[in-house]
Each structure stands twice: as C-alpha cells, then as structure tokens.
Design a protein around this motif. Sequence first.
Motif, PDB file in Angstrom:
ATOM      1  N   PHE A   1      -2.423   9.910   6.275  1.00  0.00           N
ATOM      2  CA  PHE A   1      -2.336  10.033   7.715  1.00  0.00           C
ATOM      3  C   PHE A   1      -3.719  11.061   8.179  1.00  0.00           C
ATOM      4  O   PHE A   1      -3.664  12.196   7.752  1.00  0.00           O
ATOM      5  N   PHE A   2      -4.665  10.382   8.845  1.00  0.00           N
ATOM      6  CA  PHE A   2      -5.791  11.105   9.485  1.00  0.00           C
ATOM      7  C   PHE A   2      -5.849  10.986  10.770  1.00  0.00           C
ATOM      8  O   PHE A   2      -4.913  10.257  11.412  1.00  0.00           O
ATOM      9  N   LEU A   3      -6.556  11.761  11.411  1.00  0.00           N
ATOM     10  CA  LEU A   3      -6.366  11.709  13.131  1.00  0.00           C
ATOM     11  C   LEU A   3      -7.428  10.692  13.684  1.00  0.00           C
ATOM     12  O   LEU A   3      -8.803  10.801  13.219  1.00  0.00           O
ATOM     13  N   ALA A   4      -7.184   9.788  14.517  1.00  0.00           N
ATOM     14  CA  ALA A   4      -7.778   8.716  15.075  1.00  0.00           C
ATOM     15  C   ALA A   4      -7.559   8.902  16.599  1.00  0.00           C
ATOM     16  O   ALA A   4      -6.343   8.768  17.075  1.00  0.00           O
ATOM     17  N   ASP A   5      -8.584   9.113  17.310  1.00  0.00           N
ATOM     18  CA  ASP A   5      -8.292   9.539  18.772  1.00  0.00           C
ATOM     19  C   ASP A   5      -7.081  10.480  18.952  1.00  0.00           C
ATOM     20  O   ASP A   5      -6.339  10.650  19.965  1.00  0.00           O
ATOM     21  N   GLY A   6      -7.007  11.597  18.078  1.00  0.00           N
ATOM     22  CA  GLY A   6      -6.146  12.638  18.180  1.00  0.00           C
ATOM     23  C   GLY A   6      -4.737  12.397  17.514  1.00  0.00           C
ATOM     24  O   GLY A   6      -3.804  13.258  17.698  1.00  0.00           O
ATOM     25  N   GLU A   7      -4.334  11.190  17.221  1.00  0.00           N
ATOM     26  CA  GLU A   7      -3.161  11.000  16.771  1.00  0.00           C
ATOM     27  C   GLU A   7      -3.213  10.340  15.119  1.00  0.00           C
ATOM     28  O   GLU A   7      -3.991   9.905  14.768  1.00  0.00           O
ATOM     29  N   PRO A   8      -1.919  10.749  14.551  1.00  0.00           N
ATOM     30  CA  PRO A   8      -1.958  10.525  13.201  1.00  0.00           C
ATOM     31  C   PRO A   8      -1.888   9.010  12.846  1.00  0.00           C
ATOM     32  O   PRO A   8      -1.033   8.332  13.540  1.00  0.00           O
ATOM     33  N   THR A   9      -2.785   8.546  12.160  1.00  0.00           N
ATOM     34  CA  THR A   9      -3.083   7.255  11.821  1.00  0.00           C
ATOM     35  C   THR A   9      -3.165   6.914  10.469  1.00  0.00           C
ATOM     36  O   THR A   9      -3.595   7.438   9.613  1.00  0.00           O
ATOM     37  N   GLU A  10      -2.385   5.873   9.954  1.00  0.00           N
ATOM     38  CA  GLU A  10      -2.220   5.630   8.400  1.00  0.00           C
ATOM     39  C   GLU A  10      -3.490   4.956   8.176  1.00  0.00           C
ATOM     40  O   GLU A  10      -3.951   3.929   8.564  1.00  0.00           O
ATOM     41  N   TYR A  11      -3.924   5.312   6.815  1.00  0.00           N
ATOM     42  CA  TYR A  11      -5.012   4.779   6.048  1.00  0.00           C
ATOM     43  C   TYR A  11      -4.793   4.593   4.829  1.00  0.00           C
ATOM     44  O   TYR A  11      -4.562   5.449   4.022  1.00  0.00           O
ATOM     45  N   PRO A  12      -4.514   3.362   4.244  1.00  0.00           N
ATOM     46  CA  PRO A  12      -4.276   2.984   2.710  1.00  0.00           C
ATOM     47  C   PRO A  12      -5.359   3.426   1.728  1.00  0.00           C
ATOM     48  O   PRO A  12      -6.328   3.106   2.124  1.00  0.00           O
ATOM     49  N   ARG A  13      -5.015   3.929   0.704  1.00  0.00           N
ATOM     50  CA  ARG A  13      -6.009   4.442  -0.534  1.00  0.00           C
ATOM     51  C   ARG A  13      -5.339   4.007  -1.644  1.00  0.00           C
ATOM     52  O   ARG A  13      -3.981   3.800  -1.874  1.00  0.00           O
ATOM     53  N   LEU A  14      -6.156   3.473  -2.719  1.00  0.00           N
ATOM     54  CA  LEU A  14      -5.872   3.163  -3.866  1.00  0.00           C
ATOM     55  C   LEU A  14      -5.536   4.618  -4.594  1.00  0.00           C
ATOM     56  O   LEU A  14      -6.356   5.601  -4.598  1.00  0.00           O
ATOM     57  N   ALA A  15      -4.575   4.531  -5.630  1.00  0.00           N
ATOM     58  CA  ALA A  15      -4.142   5.827  -6.397  1.00  0.00           C
ATOM     59  C   ALA A  15      -3.508   5.305  -7.504  1.00  0.00           C
ATOM     60  O   ALA A  15      -3.022   4.138  -7.820  1.00  0.00           O
ATOM     61  N   ALA A  16      -3.799   6.178  -8.683  1.00  0.00           N
ATOM     62  CA  ALA A  16      -3.404   5.903  -9.939  1.00  0.00           C
ATOM     63  C   ALA A  16      -1.944   5.744 -10.178  1.00  0.00           C
ATOM     64  O   ALA A  16      -1.283   4.868 -10.665  1.00  0.00           O
ATOM     65  N   ASP A  17      -1.150   6.654  -9.269  1.00  0.00           N
ATOM     66  CA  ASP A  17       0.301   6.666  -9.475  1.00  0.00           C
ATOM     67  C   ASP A  17       0.923   6.816  -8.093  1.00  0.00           C
ATOM     68  O   ASP A  17       0.817   8.001  -7.435  1.00  0.00           O
ATOM     69  N   ALA A  18       1.531   5.870  -7.436  1.00  0.00           N
ATOM     70  CA  ALA A  18       2.102   6.149  -5.880  1.00  0.00           C
ATOM     71  C   ALA A  18       3.413   7.134  -6.056  1.00  0.00           C
ATOM     72  O   ALA A  18       3.640   7.756  -5.116  1.00  0.00           O
ATOM     73  N   GLY A  19       3.789   7.398  -7.286  1.00  0.00           N
ATOM     74  CA  GLY A  19       5.075   8.214  -7.440  1.00  0.00           C
ATOM     75  C   GLY A  19       4.603   9.733  -7.754  1.00  0.00           C
ATOM     76  O   GLY A  19       5.387  10.584  -7.724  1.00  0.00           O
ATOM     77  N   ASP A  20       3.641   9.956  -7.732  1.00  0.00           N
ATOM     78  CA  ASP A  20       2.831  11.452  -7.757  1.00  0.00           C
ATOM     79  C   ASP A  20       2.698  11.949  -6.353  1.00  0.00           C
ATOM     80  O   ASP A  20       1.787  11.758  -5.824  1.00  0.00           O
TER      81      ASP A  20
END
Length: 211
Positions: free
Chosen positions: A65-84
């Motif tokens: 979550f980064f800020l878009a127009d001042g509001e927390p907004t979801e940005y999907p990212r690839l990761a080696a392990d989602a459980g980490d």
Amino acid sequence: MRGGRQGGRRGGRTAALLTGLVAAAVMVTGCGVPASDVIEAGAPASGMADPNPAPTEAPATVSLFFLADGEPTEYPRLAADAGDLEGVVRLLFEGPNVKEATVAVTELPHLENAPRVSVAGDGTVTVRLPGETAPLSRQAMLQLTCTVVYAVPSAVTAVPRAESGPAEHLAPGAVLVSGNDWTMTQPTTACPAIYPTGGGPGTQPPGQPQD
C-alpha cells in the motif's frame, strides 16, 4: 654371369612394381576420388532432454500500500514467498518501484537495515524499526497497517510467534511499531482501503468469514 642375371631380374621386378603403384594412384585420382583428411565427429551427446520436466512454481503476488492522492492504495507485487511477512514489510519500506512512482508516493522512511517483524498469539503484529528511525506519520502507519492486514493470512508460519496454536485464520488485532524510544499502535480496522467505514463490531479483514 648368373649373379648379373639375377640382379637384372630383381631390378626389373622392382621397376614393374613401382610402375603398377603409380598407375593405380593415377586411376584413383582420375575417377574423382579425393584424398580425405580426418573428420571431426564433434562432442559426444550429453543426454536426452526430459520429456516431462518438473513444473516451476509461479511467483506469488503480495499487496503493498502506497499513497495515491493521499490515500492508501493497493499495488500488487511479485514476491518469492507471500508467507514471508518480514519480507513483505521490507518491500513496503523500499518504496514504490519506477512504474508505481509515476502515480504513487510513500511516507515510510528509507531504512538502512531491515525491520524485524513478529506476530503474537492474539494476532498483534509488532514491527521493530532499526537505528534512530523517527516516529511514523499517520499516513505511513496506514500504509503499514493495510499491507500487514493483507499479508498476515498468508504468513501463518513464516514469522516468529509469541505462542503456538492454530493460525489458519489469523486476523491481526493491531499493528505495533517501535523505534529506540517510541512506540505507536494502530488498529487494523483503521485501514480505509479494507474498512471504508472505519471497522466496527463484526468487521472482518479480507479473506475472513463472517460469523
């Protein structure tokens, strides 16, 4: 006389033999058969390809979550392990990538060392920031809270816990962030991207069934 005759016969035989060899060589060349050199056969075969190769696992996707127009907004990212969970939090503190930075910003500080993350038995997530990190702003806390709420259901075994027990439907009760001489807490229901009305009794984080 006899020796002279024998020497003449031997010389004649030798000359006839040489003449025959020369004639044979001329015939082979005349038939268009070239002399051949050694032919390199190349390296030996290294083995047959496996007709049924083992499937490779697709990278996991996590929500930062980064800020878009001042509001927390979801940005999907690839990761080696989602459980980490610790790895997810580390990605968040690294900030938006080049593509995300065209539309989003972050108020989380850049860290020289990775934060330490643990989950208590009651679902409280503790994030310990290194060095002389200053207290986080309200928006930075919301970024962290939203990211943690999304990540924790996948992180059932990847982070330290205060006590053992079933964690298949772990819902964090709060996010606790601390530095050298300060501590901040944020209820998970404060994330506007997940709880638009600010949460409340019976409200569940994403992926959690309603009672």
